[in-house]
Motif scaffolding. Structure first.
Motif, PDB file in Angstrom:
ATOM      1  N   GLY A 170       0.821  -1.200   0.000  1.00 60.61           N
ATOM      2  CA  GLY A 170       0.000   0.000   0.000  1.00 60.61           C
ATOM      3  C   GLY A 170       0.859   1.255   0.000  1.00 60.61           C
ATOM      4  O   GLY A 170       2.092   1.189   0.023  1.00 60.61           O
ATOM      5  N   VAL A 171       0.197   2.406  -0.051  1.00 57.66           N
ATOM      6  CA  VAL A 171       0.877   3.703  -0.080  1.00 57.66           C
ATOM      7  C   VAL A 171       0.121   4.682   0.812  1.00 57.66           C
ATOM      8  O   VAL A 171      -1.025   4.446   1.198  1.00 57.66           O
ATOM      9  CB  VAL A 171       0.968   4.272  -1.518  1.00 57.66           C
ATOM     10  CG1 VAL A 171       1.896   3.431  -2.379  1.00 57.66           C
ATOM     11  CG2 VAL A 171      -0.408   4.408  -2.156  1.00 57.66           C
ATOM     12  N   ILE A 172       0.762   5.791   1.117  1.00 53.65           N
ATOM     13  CA  ILE A 172       0.178   6.858   1.920  1.00 53.65           C
ATOM     14  C   ILE A 172      -0.504   7.863   0.995  1.00 53.65           C
ATOM     15  O   ILE A 172      -0.021   8.138  -0.102  1.00 53.65           O
ATOM     16  CB  ILE A 172       1.271   7.558   2.759  1.00 53.65           C
ATOM     17  CG1 ILE A 172       1.856   6.591   3.790  1.00 53.65           C
ATOM     18  CG2 ILE A 172       0.734   8.814   3.441  1.00 53.65           C
ATOM     19  CD1 ILE A 172       3.075   7.129   4.526  1.00 53.65           C
TER      20      ILE A 172
ATOM     21  N   PRO B 261     -14.199  11.926   2.091  1.00 54.62           N
ATOM     22  CA  PRO B 261     -14.714  10.659   1.564  1.00 54.62           C
ATOM     23  C   PRO B 261     -14.077   9.422   2.209  1.00 54.62           C
ATOM     24  O   PRO B 261     -14.723   8.384   2.332  1.00 54.62           O
ATOM     25  CB  PRO B 261     -14.367  10.716   0.071  1.00 54.62           C
ATOM     26  CG  PRO B 261     -14.202  12.170  -0.231  1.00 54.62           C
ATOM     27  CD  PRO B 261     -13.642  12.763   1.027  1.00 54.62           C
ATOM     28  N   TRP B 262     -12.841   9.525   2.646  1.00 53.04           N
ATOM     29  CA  TRP B 262     -12.141   8.404   3.275  1.00 53.04           C
ATOM     30  C   TRP B 262     -12.526   8.264   4.754  1.00 53.04           C
ATOM     31  O   TRP B 262     -12.353   7.210   5.337  1.00 53.04           O
ATOM     32  CB  TRP B 262     -10.630   8.562   3.139  1.00 53.04           C
ATOM     33  CG  TRP B 262     -10.127   8.321   1.758  1.00 53.04           C
ATOM     34  CD1 TRP B 262      -9.655   7.139   1.248  1.00 53.04           C
ATOM     35  CD2 TRP B 262     -10.038   9.257   0.687  1.00 53.04           C
ATOM     36  NE1 TRP B 262      -9.298   7.301  -0.064  1.00 53.04           N
ATOM     37  CE2 TRP B 262      -9.512   8.590  -0.444  1.00 53.04           C
ATOM     38  CE3 TRP B 262     -10.362  10.604   0.557  1.00 53.04           C
ATOM     39  CZ2 TRP B 262      -9.301   9.213  -1.660  1.00 53.04           C
ATOM     40  CZ3 TRP B 262     -10.152  11.239  -0.669  1.00 53.04           C
ATOM     41  CH2 TRP B 262      -9.631  10.536  -1.755  1.00 53.04           C
TER      42      TRP B 262
ATOM     43  N   THR C 231       1.068  10.184  10.242  1.00 52.60           N
ATOM     44  CA  THR C 231       0.296   9.385   9.300  1.00 52.60           C
ATOM     45  C   THR C 231      -0.543   8.420  10.122  1.00 52.60           C
ATOM     46  O   THR C 231      -0.026   7.732  10.993  1.00 52.60           O
ATOM     47  CB  THR C 231       1.219   8.622   8.337  1.00 52.60           C
ATOM     48  OG1 THR C 231       1.965   9.567   7.570  1.00 52.60           O
ATOM     49  CG2 THR C 231       0.431   7.713   7.408  1.00 52.60           C
ATOM     50  N   TRP C 232      -1.833   8.381   9.821  1.00 53.26           N
ATOM     51  CA  TRP C 232      -2.764   7.521  10.543  1.00 53.26           C
ATOM     52  C   TRP C 232      -3.287   6.432   9.640  1.00 53.26           C
ATOM     53  O   TRP C 232      -3.664   6.694   8.498  1.00 53.26           O
ATOM     54  CB  TRP C 232      -3.942   8.336  11.077  1.00 53.26           C
ATOM     55  CG  TRP C 232      -3.568   9.246  12.190  1.00 53.26           C
ATOM     56  CD1 TRP C 232      -3.231  10.569  12.091  1.00 53.26           C
ATOM     57  CD2 TRP C 232      -3.474   8.915  13.566  1.00 53.26           C
ATOM     58  NE1 TRP C 232      -2.936  11.066  13.332  1.00 53.26           N
ATOM     59  CE2 TRP C 232      -3.079  10.077  14.254  1.00 53.26           C
ATOM     60  CE3 TRP C 232      -3.683   7.745  14.292  1.00 53.26           C
ATOM     61  CZ2 TRP C 232      -2.898  10.113  15.635  1.00 53.26           C
ATOM     62  CZ3 TRP C 232      -3.502   7.766  15.668  1.00 53.26           C
ATOM     63  CH2 TRP C 232      -3.115   8.941  16.324  1.00 53.26           C
ATOM     64  N   LEU C 233      -3.328   5.203  10.150  1.00 57.65           N
ATOM     65  CA  LEU C 233      -3.967   4.091   9.459  1.00 57.65           C
ATOM     66  C   LEU C 233      -5.425   4.083   9.889  1.00 57.65           C
ATOM     67  O   LEU C 233      -5.738   3.805  11.047  1.00 57.65           O
ATOM     68  CB  LEU C 233      -3.288   2.773   9.806  1.00 57.65           C
ATOM     69  CG  LEU C 233      -1.824   2.656   9.408  1.00 57.65           C
ATOM     70  CD1 LEU C 233      -1.254   1.322   9.856  1.00 57.65           C
ATOM     71  CD2 LEU C 233      -1.653   2.840   7.920  1.00 57.65           C
TER      72      LEU C 233
ATOM     73  N   VAL D 171      -6.329   2.464   5.441  1.00 59.37           N
ATOM     74  CA  VAL D 171      -5.723   3.357   4.461  1.00 59.37           C
ATOM     75  C   VAL D 171      -4.878   4.365   5.242  1.00 59.37           C
ATOM     76  O   VAL D 171      -5.286   4.842   6.305  1.00 59.37           O
ATOM     77  CB  VAL D 171      -6.790   4.035   3.567  1.00 59.37           C
ATOM     78  CG1 VAL D 171      -7.774   4.847   4.367  1.00 59.37           C
ATOM     79  CG2 VAL D 171      -6.149   4.879   2.490  1.00 59.37           C
ATOM     80  N   ALA D 172      -3.677   4.640   4.753  1.00 62.64           N
ATOM     81  CA  ALA D 172      -2.736   5.533   5.433  1.00 62.64           C
ATOM     82  C   ALA D 172      -2.965   6.970   4.952  1.00 62.64           C
ATOM     83  O   ALA D 172      -2.864   7.256   3.758  1.00 62.64           O
ATOM     84  CB  ALA D 172      -1.299   5.100   5.153  1.00 62.64           C
ATOM     85  N   LEU D 173      -3.280   7.874   5.898  1.00 63.42           N
ATOM     86  CA  LEU D 173      -3.611   9.264   5.576  1.00 63.42           C
ATOM     87  C   LEU D 173      -2.756  10.226   6.391  1.00 63.42           C
ATOM     88  O   LEU D 173      -2.510  10.001   7.576  1.00 63.42           O
ATOM     89  CB  LEU D 173      -5.088   9.539   5.896  1.00 63.42           C
ATOM     90  CG  LEU D 173      -6.135   8.608   5.289  1.00 63.42           C
ATOM     91  CD1 LEU D 173      -7.527   8.979   5.799  1.00 63.42           C
ATOM     92  CD2 LEU D 173      -6.078   8.629   3.781  1.00 63.42           C
TER      93      LEU D 173
END
Length: 185
Positions: A54-56, A67-68, A89-91, A109-111
Protein backbone atom coordinates in the motif's frame (compact mmCIF):
# COMPACT_ATOMS: atom_id res chain seq x y z
CA UNK A 1 8.86 30.11 -3.33
CA UNK A 2 6.79 27.82 -5.52
CA UNK A 3 7.00 28.42 -9.25
CA UNK A 4 3.38 28.67 -10.47
CA UNK A 5 4.28 27.20 -13.87
CA UNK A 6 6.02 24.21 -12.27
CA UNK A 7 3.04 23.65 -9.95
CA UNK A 8 0.59 23.79 -12.87
CA UNK A 9 2.74 21.32 -14.85
CA UNK A 10 2.78 18.90 -11.89
CA UNK A 11 -1.01 19.14 -11.45
CA UNK A 12 -1.56 18.71 -15.20
CA UNK A 13 0.63 15.59 -15.06
CA UNK A 14 -1.43 14.21 -12.14
CA UNK A 15 -4.68 14.86 -13.99
CA UNK A 16 -3.29 13.16 -17.10
CA UNK A 17 -2.46 9.99 -15.16
CA UNK A 18 1.19 10.83 -14.62
CA UNK A 19 3.65 10.15 -11.83
CA UNK A 20 5.45 13.11 -10.27
CA UNK A 21 8.16 13.74 -7.69
CA UNK A 22 8.04 16.41 -5.00
CA UNK A 23 9.71 17.25 -1.66
CA UNK A 24 7.90 16.35 1.55
CA UNK A 25 8.62 16.95 5.22
CA UNK A 26 11.69 14.67 5.37
CA UNK A 27 12.37 13.01 2.00
CA UNK A 28 11.33 13.34 -1.62
CA UNK A 29 8.12 11.61 -2.57
CA UNK A 30 6.56 10.10 -5.65
CA UNK A 31 2.91 10.84 -6.24
CA UNK A 32 -0.03 10.24 -8.52
CA UNK A 33 -3.81 10.51 -8.49
CA UNK A 34 -4.99 7.97 -5.88
CA UNK A 35 -8.08 7.22 -8.00
CA UNK A 36 -6.16 6.38 -11.18
CA UNK A 37 -5.47 2.63 -11.23
CA UNK A 38 -3.02 2.87 -14.14
CA UNK A 39 -1.06 5.67 -12.48
CA UNK A 40 -0.94 3.72 -9.21
CA UNK A 41 0.32 0.59 -10.99
CA UNK A 42 2.93 2.62 -12.88
CA UNK A 43 4.17 4.30 -9.68
CA UNK A 44 4.57 0.91 -8.00
CA UNK A 45 6.44 -0.44 -11.05
CA UNK A 46 8.80 2.59 -11.04
CA UNK A 47 9.61 1.95 -7.39
CA UNK A 48 9.63 -1.85 -7.78
CA UNK A 49 7.37 -1.73 -4.70
CA UNK A 50 5.33 -4.73 -3.60
CA UNK A 51 1.66 -3.79 -4.22
CA UNK A 52 0.73 -5.60 -0.99
CA UNK A 53 2.35 -2.81 1.04
CA UNK A 54 0.00 0.00 0.00
CA UNK A 55 0.88 3.70 -0.08
CA UNK A 56 0.18 6.86 1.92
CA UNK A 57 -2.24 9.57 0.80
CA UNK A 58 -1.37 13.15 1.66
CA UNK A 59 -3.76 16.11 1.68
CA UNK A 60 -3.77 19.86 2.22
CA UNK A 61 -6.43 19.71 4.95
CA UNK A 62 -8.65 17.23 6.73
CA UNK A 63 -11.65 18.18 4.57
CA UNK A 64 -9.91 16.66 1.53
CA UNK A 65 -10.11 13.30 3.33
CA UNK A 66 -13.88 13.53 3.98
CA UNK A 67 -14.71 10.66 1.56
CA UNK A 68 -12.14 8.40 3.28
CA UNK A 69 -13.37 9.36 6.76
CA UNK A 70 -17.08 8.92 6.07
CA UNK A 71 -18.61 6.56 8.61
CA UNK A 72 -15.67 6.86 11.02
CA UNK A 73 -16.92 7.08 14.62
CA UNK A 74 -16.82 10.67 15.87
CA UNK A 75 -14.56 9.70 18.79
CA UNK A 76 -11.85 8.65 16.33
CA UNK A 77 -11.75 12.08 14.68
CA UNK A 78 -10.10 13.72 17.72
CA UNK A 79 -6.60 12.21 17.28
CA UNK A 80 -6.63 13.22 13.61
CA UNK A 81 -7.64 16.81 14.36
CA UNK A 82 -5.10 17.04 17.20
CA UNK A 83 -2.14 15.91 15.08
CA UNK A 84 -2.90 17.46 11.66
CA UNK A 85 -1.42 19.19 9.88
CA UNK A 86 1.91 17.66 10.67
CA UNK A 87 4.15 14.59 10.39
CA UNK A 88 1.54 12.10 11.64
CA UNK A 89 0.30 9.38 9.30
CA UNK A 90 -2.76 7.52 10.54
CA UNK A 91 -3.97 4.09 9.46
CA UNK A 92 -7.72 4.61 9.21
CA UNK A 93 -10.24 1.80 8.67
CA UNK A 94 -11.08 1.67 4.97
CA UNK A 95 -14.73 2.45 4.33
CA UNK A 96 -14.51 1.11 0.79
CA UNK A 97 -13.31 4.42 -0.69
CA UNK A 98 -9.61 3.54 -1.09
CA UNK A 99 -8.38 1.76 -4.21
CA UNK A 100 -6.85 -1.68 -3.69
CA UNK A 101 -3.38 -0.47 -4.73
CA UNK A 102 -3.61 2.35 -2.16
CA UNK A 103 -4.58 -0.06 0.66
CA UNK A 104 -2.40 -2.96 -0.39
CA UNK A 105 -3.26 -6.12 1.52
CA UNK A 106 -4.62 -4.11 4.45
CA UNK A 107 -8.05 -3.11 5.71
CA UNK A 108 -6.73 0.37 6.55
CA UNK A 109 -5.72 3.36 4.46
CA UNK A 110 -2.74 5.53 5.43
CA UNK A 111 -3.61 9.26 5.58
CA UNK A 112 -1.58 12.39 6.43
CA UNK A 113 -2.40 16.09 6.28
CA UNK A 114 0.87 17.81 5.44
CA UNK A 115 2.13 21.14 6.70
CA UNK A 116 4.79 21.34 3.95
CA UNK A 117 3.87 24.46 1.93
CA UNK A 118 4.64 22.84 -1.43
CA UNK A 119 2.63 19.68 -0.64
CA UNK A 120 -0.27 21.85 0.57
CA UNK A 121 -0.15 23.93 -2.64
CA UNK A 122 0.02 20.76 -4.75
CA UNK A 123 -3.02 19.18 -3.08
CA UNK A 124 -4.99 22.45 -3.08
CA UNK A 125 -4.31 23.04 -6.78
CA UNK A 126 -5.02 19.40 -7.65
CA UNK A 127 -8.22 19.57 -5.61
CA UNK A 128 -7.65 16.56 -3.38
CA UNK A 129 -5.19 14.11 -1.89
CA UNK A 130 -2.27 12.64 -3.81
CA UNK A 131 -0.20 9.53 -3.25
CA UNK A 132 2.93 10.15 -1.19
CA UNK A 133 5.50 7.37 -1.13
CA UNK A 134 9.24 7.78 -0.80
CA UNK A 135 11.04 8.50 -4.06
CA UNK A 136 13.33 5.54 -4.43
CA UNK A 137 13.56 2.07 -5.91
CA UNK A 138 12.67 -0.68 -3.43
CA UNK A 139 15.56 -1.33 -1.05
CA UNK A 140 17.35 1.92 -1.88
CA UNK A 141 17.48 5.03 0.34
CA UNK A 142 14.92 7.75 -0.47
CA UNK A 143 15.98 10.67 -2.63
CA UNK A 144 16.90 13.82 -0.74
CA UNK A 145 17.14 16.24 -3.70
CA UNK A 146 15.86 16.92 -7.19
CA UNK A 147 19.28 15.89 -8.48
CA UNK A 148 18.93 12.46 -6.86
CA UNK A 149 15.42 12.16 -8.35
CA UNK A 150 16.78 12.84 -11.84
CA UNK A 151 19.71 10.45 -11.33
CA UNK A 152 17.40 7.65 -10.15
CA UNK A 153 14.40 8.08 -12.43
CA UNK A 154 15.74 10.09 -15.39
CA UNK A 155 12.87 10.80 -17.77
CA UNK A 156 10.54 8.14 -16.29
CA UNK A 157 8.61 10.81 -14.35
CA UNK A 158 6.06 13.20 -15.84
CA UNK A 159 7.00 16.17 -13.61
CA UNK A 160 9.42 17.12 -10.86
CA UNK A 161 8.15 19.83 -8.50
CA UNK A 162 11.39 21.25 -7.15
CA UNK A 163 11.69 22.79 -3.71
CA UNK A 164 13.24 22.31 -0.28
CA UNK A 165 12.53 19.45 2.09
CA UNK A 166 10.53 20.30 5.21
CA UNK A 167 13.41 19.94 7.65
CA UNK A 168 12.41 16.76 9.48
CA UNK A 169 15.12 14.20 10.21
CA UNK A 170 12.93 11.21 9.31
CA UNK A 171 9.59 10.39 7.68
CA UNK A 172 6.28 10.75 9.51
CA UNK A 173 5.18 8.56 12.39
CA UNK A 174 2.66 5.91 11.31
CA UNK A 175 0.05 4.93 13.89
CA UNK A 176 -3.09 2.79 13.76
CA UNK A 177 -6.07 5.01 14.59
CA UNK A 178 -8.13 2.23 16.18
CA UNK A 179 -5.47 0.46 18.27
CA UNK A 180 -3.02 3.33 18.81
CA UNK A 181 -0.18 1.00 17.86
CA UNK A 182 2.87 2.76 16.36
CA UNK A 183 4.11 1.07 13.19
CA UNK A 184 6.86 3.61 12.39
CA UNK A 185 8.26 6.19 14.78
Amino acid sequence: MIEANELEQAVAALRAGGVIAYPTEAVWGLGCDPDDEQALARLLRLKARDPAKGVILVAANIDQFAPWLEGLPVALHAPLAASWPGPATWLVPDNGRARALVRGDHDRVALRVSDHPLVVALCETFGGPVVSTSANRAGEPPAMSAEQIRATFGDELDAVLDGPLGGLARPSTIRDLVTGRVLRS
